[in-house]
Write a protein that holds these residues in place. Structure first.
Motif, PDB file in Angstrom:
ATOM      1  N   MET A  53       0.821  -1.201   0.000  1.00 53.88           N
ATOM      2  CA  MET A  53       0.000   0.000   0.000  1.00 53.88           C
ATOM      3  C   MET A  53       0.864   1.264   0.000  1.00 53.88           C
ATOM      4  N   GLU A  54       1.956   1.221   0.755  1.00 49.82           N
ATOM      5  CA  GLU A  54       2.874   2.363   0.757  1.00 49.82           C
ATOM      6  C   GLU A  54       3.518   2.536  -0.614  1.00 49.82           C
ATOM      7  N   ALA A  55       3.870   1.425  -1.255  1.00 49.56           N
ATOM      8  CA  ALA A  55       4.458   1.486  -2.591  1.00 49.56           C
ATOM      9  C   ALA A  55       3.465   2.071  -3.587  1.00 49.56           C
ATOM     10  N   ASN A  60       1.975   7.236  -8.073  1.00 50.96           N
ATOM     11  CA  ASN A  60       1.185   8.291  -8.709  1.00 50.96           C
ATOM     12  C   ASN A  60       0.077   7.683  -9.572  1.00 50.96           C
ATOM     13  N   THR A  61      -0.655   6.758  -8.985  1.00 52.20           N
ATOM     14  CA  THR A  61      -1.659   6.000  -9.714  1.00 52.20           C
ATOM     15  C   THR A  61      -3.042   6.623  -9.567  1.00 52.20           C
ATOM     16  N   ALA A  62      -3.887   6.449 -10.571  1.00 49.49           N
ATOM     17  CA  ALA A  62      -5.242   7.013 -10.530  1.00 49.49           C
ATOM     18  C   ALA A  62      -6.133   6.237  -9.578  1.00 49.49           C
ATOM     19  N   PHE A  63      -5.962   4.909  -9.518  1.00 51.80           N
ATOM     20  CA  PHE A  63      -6.783   4.075  -8.639  1.00 51.80           C
ATOM     21  C   PHE A  63      -6.116   2.714  -8.476  1.00 51.80           C
ATOM     22  N   LEU A  64      -6.634   1.936  -7.527  1.00 54.02           N
ATOM     23  CA  LEU A  64      -6.160   0.581  -7.255  1.00 54.02           C
ATOM     24  C   LEU A  64      -7.282  -0.417  -7.524  1.00 54.02           C
ATOM     25  N   VAL A  95      -5.157   4.383   2.513  1.00 56.98           N
ATOM     26  CA  VAL A  95      -4.266   4.624   1.368  1.00 56.98           C
ATOM     27  C   VAL A  95      -4.577   5.965   0.719  1.00 56.98           C
ATOM     28  N   GLY A  96      -5.849   6.372   0.753  1.00 60.27           N
ATOM     29  CA  GLY A  96      -6.218   7.662   0.184  1.00 60.27           C
ATOM     30  C   GLY A  96      -6.282   7.680  -1.328  1.00 60.27           C
ATOM     31  N   ILE A  97      -6.401   6.508  -1.957  1.00 58.95           N
ATOM     32  CA  ILE A  97      -6.497   6.375  -3.409  1.00 58.95           C
ATOM     33  C   ILE A  97      -7.776   5.598  -3.699  1.00 58.95           C
ATOM     34  N   PRO A  98      -8.564   5.979  -4.717  1.00 55.84           N
ATOM     35  CA  PRO A  98      -9.745   5.180  -5.055  1.00 55.84           C
ATOM     36  C   PRO A  98      -9.370   3.711  -5.229  1.00 55.84           C
TER      37      PRO A  98
END
Length: 321
Positions: A53-55, A60-64, A95-98
């Motif tokens: 998750m840290e990686a 700089n990814t839009a989503f996971l 994580v703060g990422i969609p």
């Protein structure tokens, strides 16, 4: 989430709950990247999923996208199932990422787990579109469960692991069961995919309404192409006239196959237990860079512990022409 990007089957009209966190950017044009996360469980290796998750934050990814098996699961007690999901969901939202989830056998493998999934996440299959890319997220899990004796053993090990996360699965098994861990399984025995008629009808409708996309991804937990499966073969037929990629998990061993002129990628793991030895026995993420509507993929190896570099480019997955 911009609901115009999301597609949910009528079967889930009874709930507003969804198996994702966060919101996709409302405007998207040009190139972008996303990350696919492998299996976390089957005996989670302490700290590796968190490293992943840290990686992901650094890519700089839009989503996971997760490929399933985020919890050890197989609970028959709703309280234990909710408690484990609380821990994992806190990690995912942090994580703060969609983030979009695929259901796996550990997440869905008992009547209790299915009930809790629906109470927490609603749909167990769905689709979404991001720009000119279409994502079909399937449920390959049959609605069955192991026998009572096997479930009791699994749950004892799970409880021991959750109380002592620093232990390996083998150590937890020996402590909980009082025997050495000696798995007797083959890849063939592990794979038992199920895709129902309602799913096929839903995906057929989605594909018909989104013929203009440049690429389609099919996400499913089990590598259904490895067993004769009429339902999956019908799904492949729906994809036949498209440029597409299939991504699965479940076996915890990275493998890339060409089939029907497309790439079929079986993910390794992101913290899960090692199942089969060899080059593909790695903890990793799959970084997907969409360039001009075409995916360029690279495996991001998760290295060691503590202060080691979390982003090591292990191998580039070459696109099949």
């Amino acid at each position: 989430m911009d609901n115009t990007s999301m597609m949910i089957a009528d079967a889930f009209a009874w709930t507003a709950l969804r198996p994702w966190f966060g919101r996709l950017p409302e405007e998207m044009s040009g190139d972008y990247s996303f990350v696919i996360v492998g299996d976390r469980t089957g005996g989670a290796v302490h700290g590796v999923f968190e490293q992943g998750m840290e990686a992901a934050k650094r890519l700089n990814t839009a989503f996971l996208l997760t490929i399933g098996d985020l919890v050890e699961g197989y609970w028959t007690d709703e309280g234990e199932a909710h408690e484990e999901w609380e821990r994992v969901d806190a990690c995912l939202t942090g994580v703060g990422i969609p983030l979009f989830q695929t259901v796996g056998n550990h997440d869905y493998g008992t009547e209790t787990m299915r009930k809790v999934w629906r109470e927490r996440k609603g749909a167990d299959y769905y689709a979404f579109r991001f720009g000119k890319t279409l994502f079909l997220v399937a449920n390959t899990e049959p609605e069955s469960e192991p026998d009572a004796e096997e479930l009791a053993s699994v749950q004892r090990v799970n409880r021991y692991l959750l109380a002592n996360p620093q232990l390996s699965y083998e150590e937890a098994y020996k402590a909980a069961i009082r025997e050495e861990y000696d798995p007797h399984y083959t890849e063939d025995a592990l794979i038992n995919p199920h895709i129902g008629e309602e799913q096929l009808a839903f995906f057929a409708d989605v594909l018909e309404k989104h013929e203009d996309v440049e690429w389609t991804f099919l996400l499913l937990h089990q590598p259904a192409w490895k067993k004769a499966n009429p339902a999956f073969e019908r799904l492949e037929q729906l994809l036949a006239d498209r440029r597409y990629t299939v991504v699965s998990g479940h076996i915890h061993h990275l493998e890339v196959t060409e089939r029907n002129g497309a790439q079929y990628i079986q993910m390794g793991k992101t913290g899960g237990l090692s199942s089969f030895e060899g080059k593909g026995d790695i903890h990793h993420l799959l970084n997907v860079n969409m360039r001009g509507g075409v995916p360029e993929m690279e495996v991001i190896l998760l290295e060691g512990e503590g202060g080691t570099d979390l982003l090591s480019h292990y191998v580039k997955v070459e696109l099949i022409p």
